[in-house]
Write a protein that holds these residues in place. Structure first.
Motif, PDB file in Angstrom:
ATOM      1  N   SER A 273       4.130  -6.176  -6.007  1.00 26.53           N
ATOM      2  CA  SER A 273       3.189  -6.648  -4.981  1.00 26.53           C
ATOM      3  C   SER A 273       2.192  -5.572  -4.583  1.00 26.53           C
ATOM      4  N   LEU A 274       2.289  -4.405  -5.199  1.00 28.28           N
ATOM      5  CA  LEU A 274       1.454  -3.274  -4.807  1.00 28.28           C
ATOM      6  C   LEU A 274      -0.013  -3.538  -5.131  1.00 28.28           C
ATOM      7  N   GLN A 275      -0.874  -3.318  -4.136  1.00 27.35           N
ATOM      8  CA  GLN A 275      -2.314  -3.526  -4.309  1.00 27.35           C
ATOM      9  C   GLN A 275      -3.102  -2.221  -4.237  1.00 27.35           C
ATOM     10  N   LEU A 276      -2.705  -1.323  -3.343  1.00 19.03           N
ATOM     11  CA  LEU A 276      -3.451  -0.085  -3.119  1.00 19.03           C
ATOM     12  C   LEU A 276      -2.537   1.102  -3.393  1.00 19.03           C
ATOM     13  N   LEU A 277      -2.977   2.016  -4.267  1.00 17.31           N
ATOM     14  CA  LEU A 277      -2.136   3.155  -4.650  1.00 17.31           C
ATOM     15  C   LEU A 277      -2.968   4.434  -4.663  1.00 17.31           C
ATOM     16  N   ASP A 278      -2.574   5.400  -3.848  1.00 12.86           N
ATOM     17  CA  ASP A 278      -3.247   6.696  -3.788  1.00 12.86           C
ATOM     18  C   ASP A 278      -2.303   7.773  -4.303  1.00 12.86           C
ATOM     19  N   LEU A 279      -2.643   8.311  -5.479  1.00 12.24           N
ATOM     20  CA  LEU A 279      -1.868   9.384  -6.115  1.00 12.24           C
ATOM     21  C   LEU A 279      -2.729  10.631  -6.241  1.00 12.24           C
ATOM     22  N   SER A 280      -3.717  10.768  -5.413  1.00 10.08           N
ATOM     23  CA  SER A 280      -4.655  11.886  -5.531  1.00 10.08           C
ATOM     24  C   SER A 280      -3.960  13.230  -5.282  1.00 10.08           C
ATOM     25  N   ASN A 281      -4.435  14.243  -5.992  1.00 13.07           N
ATOM     26  CA  ASN A 281      -3.954  15.615  -5.816  1.00 13.07           C
ATOM     27  C   ASN A 281      -2.451  15.748  -6.009  1.00 13.07           C
ATOM     28  N   ASN A 282      -1.992  15.314  -7.179  1.00 13.13           N
ATOM     29  CA  ASN A 282      -0.612  15.515  -7.579  1.00 13.13           C
ATOM     30  C   ASN A 282      -0.582  16.290  -8.896  1.00 13.13           C
ATOM     31  N   LYS A 283       0.438  16.098  -9.690  1.00 12.51           N
ATOM     32  CA  LYS A 283       0.602  16.873 -10.931  1.00 12.51           C
ATOM     33  C   LYS A 283       0.686  15.958 -12.148  1.00 12.51           C
ATOM     34  N   LEU A 284      -0.017  14.861 -12.116  1.00 15.88           N
ATOM     35  CA  LEU A 284       0.098  13.862 -13.179  1.00 15.88           C
ATOM     36  C   LEU A 284      -0.625  14.290 -14.451  1.00 15.88           C
ATOM     37  N   THR A 285       0.076  14.214 -15.560  1.00 12.33           N
ATOM     38  CA  THR A 285      -0.545  14.385 -16.871  1.00 12.33           C
ATOM     39  C   THR A 285      -0.475  13.072 -17.648  1.00 12.33           C
ATOM     40  N   SER A 286       0.252  12.102 -17.118  1.00 15.42           N
ATOM     41  CA  SER A 286       0.420  10.794 -17.746  1.00 15.42           C
ATOM     42  C   SER A 286       0.492   9.729 -16.664  1.00 15.42           C
ATOM     43  N   LEU A 287       0.078   8.520 -17.015  1.00 15.01           N
ATOM     44  CA  LEU A 287       0.148   7.397 -16.080  1.00 15.01           C
ATOM     45  C   LEU A 287       1.280   6.439 -16.431  1.00 15.01           C
ATOM     46  N   LYS A 288       2.179   6.871 -17.280  1.00 12.45           N
ATOM     47  CA  LYS A 288       3.302   6.033 -17.670  1.00 12.45           C
ATOM     48  C   LYS A 288       4.112   5.660 -16.431  1.00 12.45           C
ATOM     49  N   GLY A 289       4.331   4.378 -16.276  1.00  6.91           N
ATOM     50  CA  GLY A 289       4.990   3.859 -15.078  1.00  6.91           C
ATOM     51  C   GLY A 289       4.104   2.877 -14.337  1.00  6.91           C
TER      52      GLY A 289
ATOM     53  N   GLU B 266     -12.710  -1.095   3.692  1.00  5.97           N
ATOM     54  CA  GLU B 266     -12.177  -2.256   2.986  1.00  5.97           C
ATOM     55  C   GLU B 266     -10.683  -2.099   2.719  1.00  5.97           C
ATOM     56  N   GLU B 267     -10.274  -0.881   2.317  1.00  6.62           N
ATOM     57  CA  GLU B 267      -8.867  -0.636   2.056  1.00  6.62           C
ATOM     58  C   GLU B 267      -8.048  -0.802   3.332  1.00  6.62           C
ATOM     59  N   THR B 268      -8.563  -0.258   4.433  1.00  4.24           N
ATOM     60  CA  THR B 268      -7.850  -0.359   5.703  1.00  4.24           C
ATOM     61  C   THR B 268      -7.719  -1.818   6.147  1.00  4.24           C
ATOM     62  N   MET B 269      -8.809  -2.584   6.008  1.00  5.74           N
ATOM     63  CA  MET B 269      -8.770  -3.992   6.407  1.00  5.74           C
ATOM     64  C   MET B 269      -7.787  -4.780   5.555  1.00  5.74           C
ATOM     65  N   ALA B 270      -7.730  -4.461   4.263  1.00  4.69           N
ATOM     66  CA  ALA B 270      -6.793  -5.175   3.379  1.00  4.69           C
ATOM     67  C   ALA B 270      -5.355  -4.935   3.812  1.00  4.69           C
ATOM     68  N   VAL B 271      -5.052  -3.682   4.173  1.00  2.00           N
ATOM     69  CA  VAL B 271      -3.693  -3.350   4.617  1.00  2.00           C
ATOM     70  C   VAL B 271      -3.381  -4.049   5.938  1.00  2.00           C
ATOM     71  N   LEU B 272      -4.334  -4.036   6.878  1.00  2.05           N
ATOM     72  CA  LEU B 272      -4.103  -4.670   8.174  1.00  2.05           C
ATOM     73  C   LEU B 272      -3.894  -6.177   8.021  1.00  2.05           C
TER      74      LEU B 272
ATOM     75  N   SER C 111       0.843  -1.197   0.000  1.00  2.14           N
ATOM     76  CA  SER C 111       0.000   0.000   0.000  1.00  2.14           C
ATOM     77  C   SER C 111       0.881   1.250   0.000  1.00  2.14           C
ATOM     78  N   LEU C 112       0.586   2.176  -0.924  1.00  2.78           N
ATOM     79  CA  LEU C 112       1.357   3.419  -1.031  1.00  2.78           C
ATOM     80  C   LEU C 112       0.407   4.592  -1.147  1.00  2.78           C
ATOM     81  N   ASP C 113       0.505   5.527  -0.215  1.00  2.00           N
ATOM     82  CA  ASP C 113      -0.315   6.741  -0.234  1.00  2.00           C
ATOM     83  C   ASP C 113       0.608   7.950  -0.295  1.00  2.00           C
ATOM     84  N   VAL C 114       0.662   8.578  -1.477  1.00  2.00           N
ATOM     85  CA  VAL C 114       1.455   9.798  -1.655  1.00  2.00           C
ATOM     86  C   VAL C 114       0.558  10.916  -2.185  1.00  2.00           C
ATOM     87  N   GLY C 115      -0.664  10.949  -1.685  1.00  2.00           N
ATOM     88  CA  GLY C 115      -1.605  11.979  -2.096  1.00  2.00           C
ATOM     89  C   GLY C 115      -1.172  13.361  -1.616  1.00  2.00           C
TER      90      GLY C 115
END
Length: 270
Positions: A78-94, A237-243, A59-63
């Motif tokens: 192995s990443l399942q949960l990804l929070d990229l909210s409120n950044n400067k993304l113009t592309s999802l490459k990666g 659900e997200e919290t339970m998955a991480v726990l 799980s990675l949260d860099v909002g």
């Protein structure tokens, strides 16, 4: 250090770079391959830096940062949960071909076309996608028929923008949307709608304001209420998955540290 305490105990990243030292201080793990959760919201990150070294990250949260480049994520298989909210993304490459990624929040970025989202087709297990969270959205969300086009692009999605597309109560959202759309287009006359019958006792509502609303406002109120419920359900659900993943990793780590000989398991001789 618990996740709840992290936001209070760390400093902003230096020069916008997510460094090894910062991750170690943030998580309390000195071996980055043992890190399974990073919560680094609003820490001034511009470059995801060493995150690729956290190969077992779940799980990675860099909002609420200033991230533009997602290429450091390429090793996070192995990443399942990804929070990229409120950044400067113009592309999802990666984000290409991330085999285990199931939940992605990219609301509040600068994604402006459906073409910029086509890369999501390469993520086989993506089920929950958030491009719009209330008033926080992307330019692409303002395109005509945006939800329908995205559902056609990603037919396996079960949730889009906190709305369930499949399963429990998904039909309720669709019905409310259809009614709301008809009312907006003046296809339904309020005078033609028969009086409603109560489905709960009069004491069910603590306040009587609901009866005083016109039909349009009732529809909107019900949609907002359902949406609030499902937002909270999603976050739980997200919290339970991480726990659950943390518990699993902890047990595996303890098991690897225990070196019991067969004699230790035998009962003492009489």
């Amino acid at each position: 250090m618990s996740r709840d305490d992290q936001a209070e105990d760390y400093q902003m990243v230096e020069d916008g770079y997510l460094s090894e030292q910062f991750v170690k201080r943030l998580t309390g793990d000195f071996d980055l391959t043992c890190v399974i959760h990073i919560h680094a919201k609003n820490t001034g990150i511009e470059n995801l830096g060493c995150v690729y070294m956290c190969e077992n990250l779940v799980s990675l949260d860099v909002g609420y940062n200033r991230v533009k480049d997602l290429s450091p994520l390429f090793k996070l298989q192995s990443l399942q949960l990804l929070d990229l909210s409120n950044n400067k993304l113009t592309s999802l490459k990666g984000l290409e071909y991330m085999p285990t990624l199931s939940s992605l929040n990219i609301s509040g970025n600068e994604l402006s076309s459906l073409e910029s989202l086509k890369l999501l087709e390469t993520i086989p297990n993506l089920r929950k996608l958030i491009l719009r969270d209330g008033n926080i959205s992307n330019p692409v969300c303002h395109l005509n028929s945006y939800p329908n086009k995205l559902k056609a692009l990603l037919p396996d999605l079960t949730m889009l923008d906190f709305r369930y597309l499949k399963g429990e109560l998904s039909s309720t959202f669709r019905s409310l949307d259809e009614i709301d759309s008809s009312l907006r287009e003046d296809k339904v006359s309020i005078q033609d709608i028969p009086p409603s019958r109560p489905v709960v006792s009069p004491s069910f509502w603590e306040e009587d304001f609901f009866d005083d609303l016109d039909l349009n406002m009732k529809i909107r109120y019900l949609k907002e209420t359902l949406n609030t419920v499902y937002v909270e359900k999603y976050r739980m659900e997200e919290t339970m998955a991480v726990l659950e993943e943390e518990d699993k990793q902890t047990l595996q780590r303890l098991a690897s540290q225990l070196k019991c000989s067969p004699e230790q398991d035998k009962p003492p001789s009489s």
